[in-house]
Scaffold this motif. Structure first.
Motif, short mmCIF file in Angstrom:
data_model
loop_
_atom_site.label_atom_id
_atom_site.label_comp_id
_atom_site.label_asym_id
_atom_site.label_seq_id
_atom_site.Cartn_x
_atom_site.Cartn_y
_atom_site.Cartn_z
N TRP A 299 -8.26 -1.75 -1.11
CA TRP A 299 -7.81 -1.00 0.06
C TRP A 299 -8.93 -0.04 0.44
CZ3 TRP A 299 -3.95 -2.03 3.24
CH2 TRP A 299 -2.89 -2.85 2.79
N PHE B 184 -7.19 -3.68 4.24
CA PHE B 184 -7.06 -4.56 3.07
C PHE B 184 -8.22 -5.55 3.07
CE2 PHE B 184 -4.45 -7.85 0.59
CZ PHE B 184 -4.52 -7.13 -0.59
N HIS C 229 0.81 -1.21 0.00
CA HIS C 229 0.00 0.00 0.00
C HIS C 229 0.85 1.26 0.00
CE1 HIS C 229 -2.29 3.32 1.83
NE2 HIS C 229 -3.32 2.81 1.16
#
Length: 557
Positions: free
Chosen positions: A509, A519, A491
């Motif tokens: 996400w 997540f 991320h």
């Protein structure tokens, strides 16, 4: 309940256990029965398939080189239920720009790229045809059962597989309908799982089968099946294109095949060594269909199916060792796709046949659970090796020099290999696909147009057309090993590429709420393409088998 507390599995014993009812696995089974009958003996063969039926999980272009089918089932063309009936009549290659394209002259293409004499059609239907042939010969085929565990003896040799338990909920507890998996034990076990098979990956690691070989390489192939207007249908027309919408550093291309019944297959392949984490293979595919040279084909038509699957692309230098104590690898599990031809089914069938011949010799000699070194020694001097060796440098040249220089250099190398030599020797691939991504901050963000619902579509409506389904209350089959690493790297550094490389909307996400970002894994959407297992930059996501019968149910794909 711990493994020790579970009831014992029931088991069945066979001479050969085959994992996967694709063209390689079915060819292995058929050839074993054929050759055993010729020798006046018999072998017991079982094929286990995780799809709900044979062909349910099979996805390929497909232009099929019939060399494998011709060798396995001579006369198949004359059969009433022949799975391929449309031969290639026109074969076109294009280099695309945003507004147009250049048609490449066929005489300039290396001989291996000529598709005349090949067939266009559904590889899933080819497998259904092969399954009927196998069962008629006495092969037992069990669809809807996922091979979940490899069985070993006390010496470390493979002695079979166990299918997954059915009826386990998300927490790991048994549901009322709980059923223990079955042990299928064999004197030899053949892994024919296709690209990035979850058991094959374990076998390669356990026996270090990749030692001395180049890194494995993959692409993702996305495909739609359309019903078009009769006046736009040209049976046997094959079109391949590269260039736009991909940039020159990103390998891949598109194809359109006009098959039977006013149907057109359109597909798109992206090499998974792409660098920009903002790239979405699915959205590049949708963009391709808007190109002026091709969009008219779909006008007034209807999209009737969608799917996606990883493709092996390492070729000659990346094929792992194929034999190990108790078994062998065949087909795409071994990596036998010819990348520039976008074909692997012919080599899959040939590898199954080759493995079967060596298996039968071992069985006749009363051998069990040892290594079939003769199969490993034979493949490079076979028709499979001849096919792959000629194209071994196309992928590395394309990756190193990009589309506009790499493809001409690769074509030159294919020409010289036609005459038995190469100017480049055998080139290396370099990094793994997982290691190829650059940090998001170093790459240009890509903004894709919104789908129009007529020619271009979103992921969820596409997944609906794949007939994908999983039992909802089951353990999530996509395992994140370290969630903190996923946040800190996937991320924070790479801007969540899983949301883009997945062609089915599995990964998200979620940025809202106090605990953001979170997540989320929508495992119900998974089409079993295996891209996450390949492309995650930290190799932090592992694809495992869901309950048998889950996943896509592809018709005519």
């Amino acid at each position: 309940m711990s493994a020790a507390e579970l009831p014992e599995r029931e088991g069945m014993d066979y001479d050969v256990v085959v994992v996967g009812a694709g063209p390689a696995g079915l060819a292995t089974a058929i050839r074993l029965k054929q050759q055993a009958a010729e020798r006046g003996t018999d072998v017991s063969v079982v094929v286990v398939e995780k799809g709900s039926e044979v062909g349910a999980h099979i996805l390929s272009g497909a232009v099929v080189d019939p060399i494998g089918l011709d060798a396995l089932i001579p006369g198949w063309r004359e059969e009433a239920d022949a799975p391929l009936t449309v031969q290639v009549t026109d074969d076109h290659f294009y280099l695309l720009g945003p507004a147009g394209g250049v048609k490449l002259p066929n005489f300039a293409m290396p001989p291996l790229m000529n598709n005349h004499g090949n067939y266009v059609g559904s590889l899933g239907n080819v497998c259904r045809f092969l399954a009927q042939k196998a069962e008629a010969l006495g092969v037992e085929i069990y669809p809807g059962f996922a091979a979940d565990e490899i069985l070993y003896d006390d010496k470390g040799a493979v002695i079979g597989i166990a299918t997954g338990d059915m009826g386990v909920d998300k927490t790991g507890e048994q549901k009322p309908e709980f059923t223990r998996g079955m042990e299928l034990r064999g004197r030899y076990t053949v892994f024919a799982e296709g690209a990035r098979g979850h058991l094959t990956k374990k076998i390669i690691a356990k026996y270090n089968l990749g030692e001395g070989r180049d890194v494995p390489k993959f692409g993702i192939g996305l495909k739609e099946l359309w019903k078009v207007k009769p006046e736009k249908h040209k049976p046997g027309l094959v079109q391949h294109a590269f260039g736009w919408p991909l940039d020159s550093k990103t390998g891949g291309g598109a194809f359109l095949y006009h098959i039977d019944d006013e149907q057109v297959v359109v597909g798109f392949v992206v090499h998974l060594n792409y660098q920009n984490p903002w790239l979405s293979p699915f959205d590049e595919f949708q963009r391709f269909k808007t190109h002026p040279l091709f969009k008219d084909t779909f006008e007034g038509g209807k999209r009737i199916s969608y799917g996606a699957r990883a493709i092996t692309e390492g070729g000659w230098q990346s094929v792992p060792k194929l034999s190990f104590p108790g078994g062998v690898l065949v087909g795409c599990a071994a990596g036998f796709v010819n990348v520039p031809r976008i074909k692997g089914s012919h080599n899959a069938v040939l590898s199954g046949m080759l493995a079967a011949d060596h298996l039968l010799d071992a069985l006749a000699a009363e051998r069990n659970h040892d290594e079939l070194a003769s199969y490993e020694a034979a493949w490079r001097s076979s028709a499979i090796g001849a096919d792959l060796k000629k194209v071994r440098n196309m992928k590395p040249l394309w990756s190193k020099f990009g589309t506009f220089l790499g493809i001409p250099l690769g074509a030159l190398d294919m020409w010289t290999n036609t005459f038995g030599f190469s100017l480049f020797g055998t080139l290396k691939h370099g990094k793994t696909d997982a290691a190829s991504l650059k940090p998001a901050k170093d790459c240009k963000k890509i903004t894709y147009p919104r789908p129009d619902g007529v020619l271009t579509f979103d992921k969820l409506s596409s997944v609906f057309l794949s007939n994908t389904n999983h039992e909802e209350n089951q353990q999530v089959h996509l395992v994140v090993k370290d969630m903190a690493l996923q946040k800190a790297s996937e991320h924070d550094i790479y801007a969540g590429p899983s949301n883009r490389y997945c062609p089915a909307g599995v990964y998200e996400w979620i940025e809202e709420g106090a605990d953001a970002p979170r997540f989320q894994i929508n495992a119900q959407n998974c089409v079993h393409c295996k891209t996450c297992d390949i492309k995650d930059p930290n190799q932090n996501i592992t694809w495992t088998a869901p309950e048998g019968g889950g996943g896509p149910n592809y018709p005519n794909m």
